[in-house]
Design a protein around this motif. Sequence first.
Motif, PDB file in Angstrom:
ATOM      1  N   ILE A 417       0.843  -1.207   0.000  1.00  0.00           N
ATOM      2  CA  ILE A 417       0.000   0.000   0.000  1.00  0.00           C
ATOM      3  C   ILE A 417       0.871   1.247   0.000  1.00  0.00           C
ATOM      4  O   ILE A 417       0.582   2.229  -0.709  1.00  0.00           O
ATOM      5  CB  ILE A 417      -0.939  -0.011   1.226  1.00  0.00           C
ATOM      6  N   TYR A 418       1.958   1.218   0.766  1.00  0.00           N
ATOM      7  CA  TYR A 418       2.869   2.366   0.789  1.00  0.00           C
ATOM      8  C   TYR A 418       3.456   2.625  -0.596  1.00  0.00           C
ATOM      9  O   TYR A 418       3.512   3.779  -1.054  1.00  0.00           O
ATOM     10  CB  TYR A 418       3.991   2.130   1.796  1.00  0.00           C
ATOM     11  N   ARG A 419       3.886   1.573  -1.267  1.00  0.00           N
ATOM     12  CA  ARG A 419       4.462   1.747  -2.606  1.00  0.00           C
ATOM     13  C   ARG A 419       3.428   2.308  -3.579  1.00  0.00           C
ATOM     14  O   ARG A 419       3.746   3.151  -4.422  1.00  0.00           O
ATOM     15  CB  ARG A 419       5.014   0.416  -3.113  1.00  0.00           C
ATOM     16  N   LYS A 420       2.189   1.875  -3.427  1.00  0.00           N
ATOM     17  CA  LYS A 420       1.133   2.335  -4.332  1.00  0.00           C
ATOM     18  C   LYS A 420       0.880   3.838  -4.164  1.00  0.00           C
ATOM     19  O   LYS A 420       0.627   4.546  -5.149  1.00  0.00           O
ATOM     20  CB  LYS A 420      -0.148   1.544  -4.061  1.00  0.00           C
ATOM     21  N   PHE A 421       0.973   4.322  -2.939  1.00  0.00           N
ATOM     22  CA  PHE A 421       0.669   5.733  -2.674  1.00  0.00           C
ATOM     23  C   PHE A 421       1.910   6.523  -2.245  1.00  0.00           C
ATOM     24  O   PHE A 421       1.785   7.583  -1.620  1.00  0.00           O
ATOM     25  CB  PHE A 421      -0.397   5.828  -1.571  1.00  0.00           C
ATOM     26  N   LYS A 422       3.085   6.016  -2.616  1.00  0.00           N
ATOM     27  CA  LYS A 422       4.333   6.649  -2.191  1.00  0.00           C
ATOM     28  C   LYS A 422       4.408   8.123  -2.602  1.00  0.00           C
ATOM     29  O   LYS A 422       4.842   8.978  -1.842  1.00  0.00           O
ATOM     30  CB  LYS A 422       5.522   5.890  -2.768  1.00  0.00           C
ATOM     31  N   TYR A 423       3.958   8.420  -3.804  1.00  0.00           N
ATOM     32  CA  TYR A 423       4.005   9.800  -4.301  1.00  0.00           C
ATOM     33  C   TYR A 423       3.212  10.737  -3.391  1.00  0.00           C
ATOM     34  O   TYR A 423       3.613  11.875  -3.131  1.00  0.00           O
ATOM     35  CB  TYR A 423       3.448   9.856  -5.722  1.00  0.00           C
ATOM     36  N   LEU A 424       2.087  10.261  -2.902  1.00  0.00           N
ATOM     37  CA  LEU A 424       1.233  11.075  -2.034  1.00  0.00           C
ATOM     38  C   LEU A 424       1.819  11.167  -0.627  1.00  0.00           C
ATOM     39  O   LEU A 424       1.894  12.260  -0.046  1.00  0.00           O
ATOM     40  CB  LEU A 424      -0.168  10.464  -1.975  1.00  0.00           C
ATOM     41  N   ILE A 425       2.249  10.025  -0.087  1.00  0.00           N
ATOM     42  CA  ILE A 425       2.764   9.982   1.280  1.00  0.00           C
ATOM     43  C   ILE A 425       4.012  10.836   1.418  1.00  0.00           C
ATOM     44  O   ILE A 425       4.137  11.645   2.348  1.00  0.00           O
ATOM     45  CB  ILE A 425       3.047   8.521   1.696  1.00  0.00           C
ATOM     46  N   ASP A 426       4.932  10.708   0.514  1.00  0.00           N
ATOM     47  CA  ASP A 426       6.209  11.420   0.624  1.00  0.00           C
ATOM     48  C   ASP A 426       6.064  12.918   0.419  1.00  0.00           C
ATOM     49  O   ASP A 426       6.842  13.705   0.968  1.00  0.00           O
ATOM     50  CB  ASP A 426       7.207  10.859  -0.400  1.00  0.00           C
ATOM     51  N   GLU A 428       2.991  14.832   0.755  1.00  0.00           N
ATOM     52  CA  GLU A 428       1.913  15.569   1.405  1.00  0.00           C
ATOM     53  C   GLU A 428       1.549  15.110   2.812  1.00  0.00           C
ATOM     54  O   GLU A 428       0.785  15.793   3.501  1.00  0.00           O
ATOM     55  CB  GLU A 428       0.642  15.512   0.540  1.00  0.00           C
ATOM     56  N   LEU A 429       2.080  13.971   3.262  1.00  0.00           N
ATOM     57  CA  LEU A 429       1.591  13.407   4.517  1.00  0.00           C
ATOM     58  C   LEU A 429       2.695  13.175   5.535  1.00  0.00           C
ATOM     59  O   LEU A 429       3.830  12.839   5.186  1.00  0.00           O
ATOM     60  CB  LEU A 429       0.892  12.057   4.256  1.00  0.00           C
ATOM     61  N   ASN A 430       2.342  13.370   6.798  1.00  0.00           N
ATOM     62  CA  ASN A 430       3.123  12.862   7.917  1.00  0.00           C
ATOM     63  C   ASN A 430       2.503  11.506   8.243  1.00  0.00           C
ATOM     64  O   ASN A 430       1.439  11.426   8.850  1.00  0.00           O
ATOM     65  CB  ASN A 430       3.022  13.823   9.096  1.00  0.00           C
ATOM     66  N   TYR A 431       3.179  10.439   7.831  1.00  0.00           N
ATOM     67  CA  TYR A 431       2.540   9.122   7.736  1.00  0.00           C
ATOM     68  C   TYR A 431       3.331   8.097   8.536  1.00  0.00           C
ATOM     69  O   TYR A 431       4.548   7.983   8.409  1.00  0.00           O
ATOM     70  CB  TYR A 431       2.496   8.727   6.263  1.00  0.00           C
ATOM     71  N   PHE A 432       2.615   7.359   9.403  1.00  0.00           N
ATOM     72  CA  PHE A 432       3.248   6.294  10.180  1.00  0.00           C
ATOM     73  C   PHE A 432       2.201   5.233  10.474  1.00  0.00           C
ATOM     74  O   PHE A 432       1.220   5.491  11.186  1.00  0.00           O
ATOM     75  CB  PHE A 432       3.832   6.826  11.490  1.00  0.00           C
ATOM     76  N   VAL A 433       2.374   4.053   9.918  1.00  0.00           N
ATOM     77  CA  VAL A 433       1.409   2.958  10.085  1.00  0.00           C
ATOM     78  C   VAL A 433       2.152   1.668  10.383  1.00  0.00           C
ATOM     79  O   VAL A 433       3.105   1.315   9.669  1.00  0.00           O
ATOM     80  CB  VAL A 433       0.534   2.776   8.831  1.00  0.00           C
ATOM     81  N   ILE A 434       1.757   0.953  11.439  1.00  0.00           N
ATOM     82  CA  ILE A 434       2.356  -0.332  11.789  1.00  0.00           C
ATOM     83  C   ILE A 434       1.254  -1.294  12.247  1.00  0.00           C
ATOM     84  O   ILE A 434       0.135  -0.893  12.530  1.00  0.00           O
ATOM     85  CB  ILE A 434       3.401  -0.198  12.916  1.00  0.00           C
ATOM     86  N   THR A 435       1.626  -2.559  12.295  1.00  0.00           N
ATOM     87  CA  THR A 435       0.761  -3.568  12.925  1.00  0.00           C
ATOM     88  C   THR A 435       1.293  -3.813  14.341  1.00  0.00           C
ATOM     89  O   THR A 435       2.493  -3.647  14.620  1.00  0.00           O
ATOM     90  CB  THR A 435       0.764  -4.887  12.147  1.00  0.00           C
TER      91      THR A 435
END
Length: 439
Positions: A417-426, A428-435
């Motif tokens: 999912i990160y790779r799919k939306f990498k352009y957006l995350i890098d 525009e977002l402060n992004y941190f997701v874990i299990t």
Amino acid sequence: MEDDSEPEQSSWAYLPDVCLRHVFHWLDDRDRSRAALVCKKWSCAMYSGSLWRCRTITFYGQPSRARTLEFQSALWYTKKFGKYLKHLEVKLSNPYNTPFIKKFQVIMRGLLSHLGKCNSHLVSLSIKYLELDCLIWKNVVRAQFIKNLAAFLKRMSNQLDYLNLKGARITLEEGCELLNSLSSLTNRSFISEINIEDFFSLHLSVYSSALFHQTMSKFHSLTILTFNYNCISDELLDILREHSSHSLCTLNIKCHIHDPHGQVVSGMAWANLAKRAPKLNVNFFFERVMKHDHLARILLVEIPVRSISLRSCYFSDPDWTMRPTLTNLLPAYWHGLQKLTLELNNDHELLDNELLQLIVSCKRLLFLKVWAFLSVSFMERLLQNRAERKCILTTIKVRIYTAQDDSTEEEQLLADIYRKFKYLIDSELNYFVITYPMV
């Protein structure tokens, strides 16, 4: 032939005083004292008042040699340069017995007495987590400390602009005595920010106290007030509307499971305050207050809510369900909610659809922090909505609880999912997701 020219000086010798003071500003006490020995110019810079406007003194309950030296240094410099002090923070670290508390009280008595005589600049005072209801505070020591602090607040009342006594845990009478000290000279206080979260002892119904209402009526310029929901009543809201509506910007309200929160507060009182204080934003912090009927009594539609934090603290209640809160209560703040924090133990309740719908409906929501049992696909759906500008989130922090020891598959899906939306995350977002396994 002899060379009579003076030896070449370092470029530091020509550094303007204002720049030298700025460099000294970043040094700790030990390095400042060493720098002051270099030359007369540096020694003069050391005595500049701008270097001593802020002080933090930490009383260590179980000190090492290094901590003892740090404490002694901070205390010595506070007394030596106390006349320049504008911001003072006092910390109690792991107080563990009565002799330590007695020593703290004696040192604070001397320090407050000294500052009261020499300082005319102090605007900010913070003494957090005193926990005066603990047994290590013997009655005599406790009474003397409160007396000394009240005298100091009275003396500084005309200049203090910020007071933080979070976690003091004192009686209603003692608390009102300290707050009244801020207005004892003129019967009015123009302090702008007060933090009295967990200021009163547990289980107190402060909202029904005429003494508390009388005390709060003396504050006439509050900008930010941080306190507990067990202080809220129609009377208090009317007092804030009458005396501080021209300045009031923020109410930070904590509601804890052990604090009384069964009082009836009318939507009209909130509406009247919001109308008179158009800049007002309210931030709610709920600790283990999760049941819908409890929240519905508190989260009235008339409140200008900017932030909501709901924390179950890992406790699970078989009679509790989160869905009605997500679908019935929180959507009422779609026009103003900017920050949402959910830390839930929703082991058997799927909330993906309800949470996603809430996020999309809140048109100003910028910050999302969720710790809960969610499916990994929730993240893909959320990011897809963000990519399509259906929400405006700038911070996404998610901990996906899982009941399995091995979360390798979920982590791989999150990576995809990160790779799919990498352009957006890098971009525009402060992004941190874990299990996070919750076994």
